[in-house]
Every structure is written in structure tokens, then in C-alpha cells.
Design a protein around this motif. Structure first.
Motif, mmCIF file in Angstrom:
data_model
loop_
_atom_site.group_PDB
_atom_site.id
_atom_site.type_symbol
_atom_site.label_atom_id
_atom_site.label_comp_id
_atom_site.label_asym_id
_atom_site.label_seq_id
_atom_site.Cartn_x
_atom_site.Cartn_y
_atom_site.Cartn_z
ATOM 1 N N THR A 63 -2.214 -6.029 0.070
ATOM 2 C CA THR A 63 -3.671 -6.188 0.171
ATOM 3 C C THR A 63 -4.308 -5.225 -0.540
ATOM 4 O OG1 THR A 63 -3.398 -4.641 2.107
ATOM 5 C CG2 THR A 63 -3.243 -6.839 2.635
ATOM 6 N N MET A 64 -4.251 -5.246 -1.801
ATOM 7 C CA MET A 64 -4.862 -4.265 -2.721
ATOM 8 C C MET A 64 -4.734 -4.930 -4.114
ATOM 9 S SD MET A 64 -1.829 -1.240 -3.082
ATOM 10 C CE MET A 64 -1.592 -1.126 -1.500
ATOM 11 N N SER A 65 -5.438 -4.112 -4.897
ATOM 12 C CA SER A 65 -5.619 -4.700 -6.306
ATOM 13 C C SER A 65 -4.452 -4.392 -7.195
ATOM 14 C CB SER A 65 -6.557 -4.390 -7.092
ATOM 15 O OG SER A 65 -6.635 -2.814 -7.514
ATOM 16 N N LEU A 66 -3.953 -4.927 -8.224
ATOM 17 C CA LEU A 66 -2.935 -4.623 -9.135
ATOM 18 C C LEU A 66 -3.023 -3.107 -9.492
ATOM 19 C CD1 LEU A 66 -1.099 -6.510 -11.842
ATOM 20 C CD2 LEU A 66 -1.980 -4.136 -12.426
ATOM 21 N N GLU A 67 -4.267 -2.600 -9.752
ATOM 22 C CA GLU A 67 -4.395 -1.422 -10.138
ATOM 23 C C GLU A 67 -4.111 -0.512 -9.193
ATOM 24 O OE1 GLU A 67 -6.527 -3.870 -12.919
ATOM 25 O OE2 GLU A 67 -6.543 -3.542 -10.795
ATOM 26 N N GLU A 68 -4.669 -0.730 -7.878
ATOM 27 C CA GLU A 68 -4.336 0.186 -6.525
ATOM 28 C C GLU A 68 -2.780 0.211 -6.402
ATOM 29 O OE1 GLU A 68 -8.318 -0.388 -4.175
ATOM 30 O OE2 GLU A 68 -6.864 -1.942 -4.142
ATOM 31 N N ALA A 69 -2.105 -0.964 -6.802
ATOM 32 C CA ALA A 69 -0.691 -1.052 -6.283
ATOM 33 C C ALA A 69 -0.032 -0.137 -7.212
ATOM 34 C CB ALA A 69 -0.114 -2.525 -6.657
ATOM 35 N N VAL A 70 -0.383 -0.160 -8.483
ATOM 36 C CA VAL A 70 0.177 0.740 -9.676
ATOM 37 C C VAL A 70 0.106 2.059 -9.158
ATOM 38 C CG1 VAL A 70 0.327 1.378 -12.051
ATOM 39 C CG2 VAL A 70 0.029 -0.952 -11.429
ATOM 40 N N SER A 71 -1.307 2.596 -8.810
ATOM 41 C CA SER A 71 -1.512 3.843 -8.592
ATOM 42 C C SER A 71 -0.839 4.373 -7.451
ATOM 43 C CB SER A 71 -3.012 3.978 -8.348
ATOM 44 O OG SER A 71 -3.421 5.442 -7.659
ATOM 45 N N TYR A 72 -0.578 3.481 -6.163
ATOM 46 C CA TYR A 72 -0.084 3.881 -5.109
ATOM 47 C C TYR A 72 1.677 4.114 -5.516
ATOM 48 C CZ TYR A 72 2.676 3.514 -0.802
ATOM 49 O OH TYR A 72 3.552 3.783 0.383
ATOM 50 N N PHE A 73 2.195 3.066 -6.313
ATOM 51 C CA PHE A 73 3.517 3.487 -6.683
ATOM 52 C C PHE A 73 3.718 4.572 -7.482
ATOM 53 C CE2 PHE A 73 7.205 2.520 -9.117
ATOM 54 C CZ PHE A 73 8.429 2.116 -8.179
ATOM 55 N N LEU A 74 2.886 5.083 -8.156
ATOM 56 C CA LEU A 74 2.809 6.173 -8.927
ATOM 57 C C LEU A 74 2.911 7.414 -8.262
ATOM 58 C CD1 LEU A 74 0.626 5.589 -12.018
ATOM 59 C CD2 LEU A 74 2.946 6.256 -12.266
ATOM 60 N N ASP A 75 2.338 7.400 -7.138
ATOM 61 C CA ASP A 75 2.507 8.509 -6.228
ATOM 62 C C ASP A 75 3.462 8.602 -4.962
ATOM 63 O OD1 ASP A 75 0.003 9.593 -7.014
ATOM 64 O OD2 ASP A 75 -1.371 8.539 -5.656
ATOM 65 N N THR A 76 3.942 7.438 -4.806
ATOM 66 C CA THR A 76 4.941 7.322 -3.863
ATOM 67 C C THR A 76 6.467 6.831 -4.427
ATOM 68 O OG1 THR A 76 4.533 5.065 -3.159
ATOM 69 C CG2 THR A 76 3.201 6.980 -2.226
ATOM 70 N N ALA A 77 6.689 5.982 -5.255
ATOM 71 C CA ALA A 77 7.670 5.190 -5.643
ATOM 72 C C ALA A 77 8.387 4.483 -4.398
ATOM 73 C CB ALA A 77 8.683 6.122 -6.061
ATOM 74 N N ASP A 78 7.409 3.899 -3.551
ATOM 75 C CA ASP A 78 7.864 3.201 -2.279
ATOM 76 C C ASP A 78 7.657 1.578 -2.547
ATOM 77 O OD1 ASP A 78 8.090 2.325 0.286
ATOM 78 O OD2 ASP A 78 5.934 2.932 0.884
ATOM 79 N N PHE A 79 8.998 1.306 -2.725
ATOM 80 C CA PHE A 79 9.224 -0.278 -2.869
ATOM 81 C C PHE A 79 8.726 -1.106 -1.574
ATOM 82 C CE2 PHE A 79 11.692 0.853 -6.627
ATOM 83 C CZ PHE A 79 12.202 -0.233 -6.964
ATOM 84 N N SER A 80 8.675 -0.254 -0.488
ATOM 85 C CA SER A 80 8.274 -1.200 0.777
ATOM 86 C C SER A 80 6.803 -1.132 0.818
ATOM 87 C CB SER A 80 8.994 -0.470 1.921
ATOM 88 O OG SER A 80 8.379 0.706 2.370
ATOM 89 N N PHE A 81 6.010 -0.281 0.048
ATOM 90 C CA PHE A 81 4.544 -0.510 0.306
ATOM 91 C C PHE A 81 4.109 -0.238 1.464
ATOM 92 C CE2 PHE A 81 4.919 -2.123 -3.922
ATOM 93 C CZ PHE A 81 3.915 -1.816 -4.639
#
Length: 352
Positions: free
Chosen positions: A308-326
Motif C-alpha cells: 500500500t505504498m509507492s515503489l519509491e517508498e517500498a525501496v526506502s522502507y526495504f533499505l531501512d529494514t531489509a524486511d521481506f515481509s513488509f
């Protein structure tokens, strides 16, 4: 057929069985490698029966014409022609017998592999992976590359990526009308949300032979790509790879229609054709299937989350967390977070 491979099959069939999951997995990996090589030899000579029948037919035709009148009309007929045919028939019959033994040896090997699988399952019943592990830094996307906007400094990650992955361009990603199947022809060995015998299972298991092509189910961006484990090293309880137990993994962000999905692929071989940060096109071969990590045999585990986020937001979140489960965690089927909801791949992927 290669006599060395045949000897290997018979040699390993007489080896004592091991007991630990690691030893059982290693024995199965060796058997599977030999089995693949033997089957390739057998398939390469698959027309043996047809050739044998044709040669026999020629021989019978020659023999049928060896009556006194025919020989009198053909004084130049040479007996060695028939000798050569007899020799060829005997050679082909010998190969046919060897092939029959090879097929039986393959059947015996498959039964032996199955028995080891049962032992491994008994030692460590199938459960949800532990997922406790640290991500490999170089396996993570470093942010959206310069092609997505902005200038890249010489020597930077973005500049390097623009050379290695020239196809990358976020603006060029096409939202697919629907997913395509990542492994056409694969069979489902375990569905979402539970294993056939019970126990939480957060994705879809697609069973396919080792080194089967794995395709990108839609256009997307590679968030994570790690191939540090041997292709056929899986056994129940093996926590290698990231997330823990995934073995070799790839995580994609894929826009489909008006939604964005994360697609995780686990237990792959160590042969990958993509790198973190690269864009892929629907249908591209991105890796070959394997049996790595917490795995009981050659298959690819697929998990999909709707974001429920944009591609850019998803990339930013993954960079901070490395969370495959979001944020959906690893202990609840169909869980939702503020960022995503777990989906059943069976409902999104077409039939194989």
C-alpha cells in the motif's frame, strides 16, 4: 551410455546410509547429480530402439534375398556386408540391455532419494522457516539508480549500475495486466497457508527439477538477490540464507494493473541472472531453481505481498529494514500491516 556414470550409480547404491540431515542431504545431492547425468545420456540416445529395429529390418531383408537364384544374379554380393550388419545388431542389442539396466538403476536411485527424504522429515518435521538471519549487504538494492532521476557521480553505485544493468529505468516499468507463472510446468508440492501434513506455510511451493528456468512474473525491480549457498544443499531445519532458511533468494517489486506487489523467491540454485537494483521484464529468466536452505527437495517457494505504498517508498522502507515481509511478520497466515497484506500466490498466478 557412459559406463562411468553407470558405475557411479551402482557404486553409490551400495554405500551405507547416513543419519544426520546434513549427511542425508549431501548423499541426495550426489545421487541427484549422477541421476541427472545418466538421464541426459539415456535421453540423448533415446532413438536407440528405432535404430535397432531399422538395422534388424535391413538385415532381415538381406537374409531374405540370399537365395541361390539371387546370389547367382548378384555375383558381387559380399558376405562381409552381412557380417557388418550382424555386428551392428549385436552392438545395439548390447546397448539396449545397458540402457535397461540404467533405467532400473535410475528407478532404484529415486527410491533411495525418497527414503532419505522421509528420514530427514522424521528428524525435523516441516515447519515455517525461522527467518532469523542477517541480510547480505551487497545483495540489497542501494536505492533507485540514476536512471530513475538525478545525475550519477563517476565511480558511484548508480554509475556502475547504469553500465551493468543498462535496462534499468523505473519510468519504463510497465504495469502488467496479470502475472505470468514463474515456473511453467511445475507442480504444487505445498500450498498457502499450511503444509499438507500441517504446520504454517506462508507461500506456494513449486516443485521442479534442479536448474529449471525461473521467470519474472511481471516487470519489476530487484530489491534483493543472494546466491551464496550451493544449489543442492537443502535439508529440513537448514537456516542458511536470508531470510533465515531461504537459501538463495530474490525479492522483486512488481506493478500489476494498479497495484504494487513484492514477490519473494526462495530455495533457488546459485545461478542467478539478475543483480540488486536491476529491472526485469515479464518472462525474463532471472534464476534457475534449486534446493537450498530449509528445503526438503528441489522446489521454489513463492511469497507475495500486496503493498500500500509507492515503489519509491517500498525501496526506502526495504533499505531501512531489509524486511521481506513488509511488516506482516512470519507467524500469521494472510497477515496485514500498515504497508502490506500477505496474498495467496495461487490466487494471483495462472495455472502452470
Amino acid at each position: 551410455m557412459n559406463l562411468f556414470l553407470m558405475c557411479c550409480l551402482f557404486l553409490f547404491s551400495g554405500m551405507p546410509e547416513c543419519e544426520s540431515p546434513q549427511q542425508l542431504a549431501a548423499a541426495n545431492a550426489m545421487d541427484r547429480r549422477i541421476l541427472m547425468a545418466v538421464e541426459q545420456c539415456l535421453d540423448a540416445e533415446g532413438s536407440l530402439q528405432e535404430i535397432l529395429e531399422q538395422t534388424r529390418a535391413v538385415l532381415q531383408d538381406r537374409l531374405a534375398r540370399l537365395d541361390p537364384a539371387w546370389v547367382q544374379r548378384h555375383p558381387d554380393c559380399r558376405a562381409e556386408d552381412l557380417d557388418d550388419l550382424w555386428t551392428e545388431v549385436q552392438r545395439l542389442e548390447g546397448m539396449q540391455t545397458l540402457h535397461q539396466r540404467g533405467r532400473q538403476a535410475c528407478t532404484d536411485t529415486l527410491e533411495r532419494i525418497s527414503r532419505r527424504q522421509e528420514k530427514m522429515d522424521a528428524l525435523h518435521p516441516a515447519d515455517a522457516p525461522v527467518y532469523a538471519a542477517d541480510p547480505v549487504p551487497e545483495a540489497m538494492i542501494r536505492g533507485l539508480p540514476a536512471a530513475a532521476g538525478g545525475a550519477a557521480e563517476e565511480g558511484s553505485w548508480d554509475a556502475w549500475l547504469s553500465v551493468v544493468c543498462p535496462a534499468f529505468d523505473v519510468s519504463g516499468l510497465r504495469a502488467a495486466d496479470a502475472f505470468v507463472h514463474p515456473i511453467p510446468g511445475a507442480c504444487v508440492s505445498a500450498g498457502t497457508w499450511s503444509y499438507p501434513g500441517g504446520g504454517l506455510h506462508l507461500g506456494l511451493d513449486l516443485a521442479a527439477p534442479l536448474y529449471t528456468d525461473v521467470h519474472a512474473p511481471a516487470d519489476g525491480v530487484v530489491l534483493y538477490q543472494s546466491a551464496g549457498q550451493p544449489a543442492d544443499s537443502g535439508y529440513p531445519g537448514n537456516q542458511s540464507g536470508y531470510p533465515g532458511g531461504a537459501g538463495n533468494s530474490i525479492l522483486l517489486l512488481c506493478p500489476v494493473q494498479d497495484r504494487l506487489y513484492s514477490v519473494a523467491l526462495y530455495h533457488l540454485s546459485d545461478i542467478h541472472h539478475v543483480r540488486p537494483g536491476q529491472s526485469v521484464r515479464q518472462g525474463d529468466v532471472i534464476a534457475l531453481s534449486g534446493n537450498a536452505g530449509n528445503s526438503t527437495g528441489p522446489h521454489t517457494h513463492v511469497e507475495i505481498c500486496e503493498l500500500t505504498m509507492s515503489l519509491e517508498e517500498a525501496v526506502s522502507y526495504f533499505l531501512d529494514t531489509a524486511d521481506f515481509s513488509f511488516g506482516t511478520g512470519w507467524d500469521t497466515p494472510g497477515a496485514c500491516s500498515q504497508m502490506a497484506c500477505r496474498m495467496r500466490p495461487e490466487q494471483l498466478l495462472p495455472a502452470s
